[in-house]
Design a protein around this motif. Sequence first.
Motif, PDB file in Angstrom:
ATOM      1  N   LYS A   1     -11.210  -0.747   4.839  1.00 31.09           N
ATOM      2  CA  LYS A   1      -9.842  -1.223   4.641  1.00 31.09           C
ATOM      3  C   LYS A   1      -9.051  -0.195   3.852  1.00 31.09           C
ATOM      4  N   SER A   2      -7.722  -0.284   3.942  1.00 28.64           N
ATOM      5  CA  SER A   2      -6.837   0.600   3.190  1.00 28.64           C
ATOM      6  C   SER A   2      -5.906  -0.221   2.323  1.00 28.64           C
ATOM      7  N   LYS A   3      -5.399   0.431   1.271  1.00 29.38           N
ATOM      8  CA  LYS A   3      -4.519  -0.261   0.326  1.00 29.38           C
ATOM      9  C   LYS A   3      -3.144  -0.468   0.943  1.00 29.38           C
ATOM     10  N   CYS A   4      -2.550  -1.632   0.682  1.00 26.76           N
ATOM     11  CA  CYS A   4      -1.195  -1.941   1.147  1.00 26.76           C
ATOM     12  C   CYS A   4      -0.206  -1.014   0.447  1.00 26.76           C
ATOM     13  N   ARG A   5       0.742  -0.459   1.211  1.00 26.61           N
ATOM     14  CA  ARG A   5       1.692   0.511   0.664  1.00 26.61           C
ATOM     15  C   ARG A   5       2.980  -0.127   0.137  1.00 26.61           C
TER      16      ARG A   5
ATOM     17  N   CYS B   1       1.882  -4.222  -4.711  1.00 28.59           N
ATOM     18  CA  CYS B   1       0.851  -4.943  -3.960  1.00 28.59           C
ATOM     19  C   CYS B   1      -0.393  -4.067  -3.898  1.00 28.59           C
ATOM     20  N   ASN B   2      -1.513  -4.601  -4.368  1.00 26.82           N
ATOM     21  CA  ASN B   2      -2.760  -3.846  -4.405  1.00 26.82           C
ATOM     22  C   ASN B   2      -3.809  -4.388  -3.444  1.00 26.82           C
ATOM     23  N   ALA B   3      -3.404  -5.210  -2.504  1.00 28.68           N
ATOM     24  CA  ALA B   3      -4.355  -5.817  -1.587  1.00 28.68           C
ATOM     25  C   ALA B   3      -4.861  -4.792  -0.569  1.00 28.68           C
ATOM     26  N   LEU B   4      -6.053  -5.057  -0.038  1.00 28.31           N
ATOM     27  CA  LEU B   4      -6.626  -4.222   1.010  1.00 28.31           C
ATOM     28  C   LEU B   4      -6.364  -4.859   2.364  1.00 28.31           C
ATOM     29  N   THR B   5      -6.064  -4.031   3.344  1.00 26.76           N
ATOM     30  CA  THR B   5      -5.700  -4.561   4.662  1.00 26.76           C
ATOM     31  C   THR B   5      -6.164  -3.607   5.763  1.00 26.76           C
TER      32      THR B   5
ATOM     33  N   CYS C   1       0.205  -5.535   4.264  1.00 25.91           N
ATOM     34  CA  CYS C   1      -0.456  -6.842   4.354  1.00 25.91           C
ATOM     35  C   CYS C   1       0.239  -7.715   5.393  1.00 25.91           C
TER      36      CYS C   1
END
Length: 197
Positions: A159-163, A167-171, A183
């Motif tokens: 997964k990659s980090k949301c840009r 927002c620090n979620a992985l998507t 995300c």
Amino acid sequence: MEKCSRWSKKEKKYLDINRPAIVKNYNEFMGGVDHLDRCISNYRMKNRTKKWTVRVILHMIDFAVSSAWIAYRHKMEAAGALKKDIFDYFHFRLNVATTLIHGVKQSQQRIATISSSDESIEDSEPPAKRRIPACIPHDSARKKDVRHMPEMVGDRIHKSKCRMPKCNALTTVRCSHCKVFLCFNGSRNCFKHFHEK
């Protein structure tokens, strides 16, 4: 043919003998050939193939760089440059490689860094490899009326980090037009907020 004197062990004196002119030329310039071979052997390009064409091409590149360094050193010495200001063979090779990869400006910055640093380049550790994220497009590009479609890239493990800012979620969702990860799930919809006007 020309005359030259050589020591005779049998008669224990110098004798004048005939010598071809080509032998004289070889004896005068053989030091340059030996020096060139020694330079090439120090940092020879490694190859795993046994194809003669690849080996010849790599040898010619080594030959050209070594010859250029020898000519550069002679010119710098003739110009009266200090010994510390003349690149050794390793740094000269590094400078050529940097110039070919990055261009002149980065190469000059690299030279300044090398000359100002007292540490050897061989002892320094290479920088850690990291993935460079895609650049965020300008507001006019990301908010204009084009088809921004989400696409799935990778899997649950990769997964990659949301840009989206803050927002620090992985998507695994990426915009097909902007090429940035955003995300897109039940709790967050950064994809929509990123492209809104």
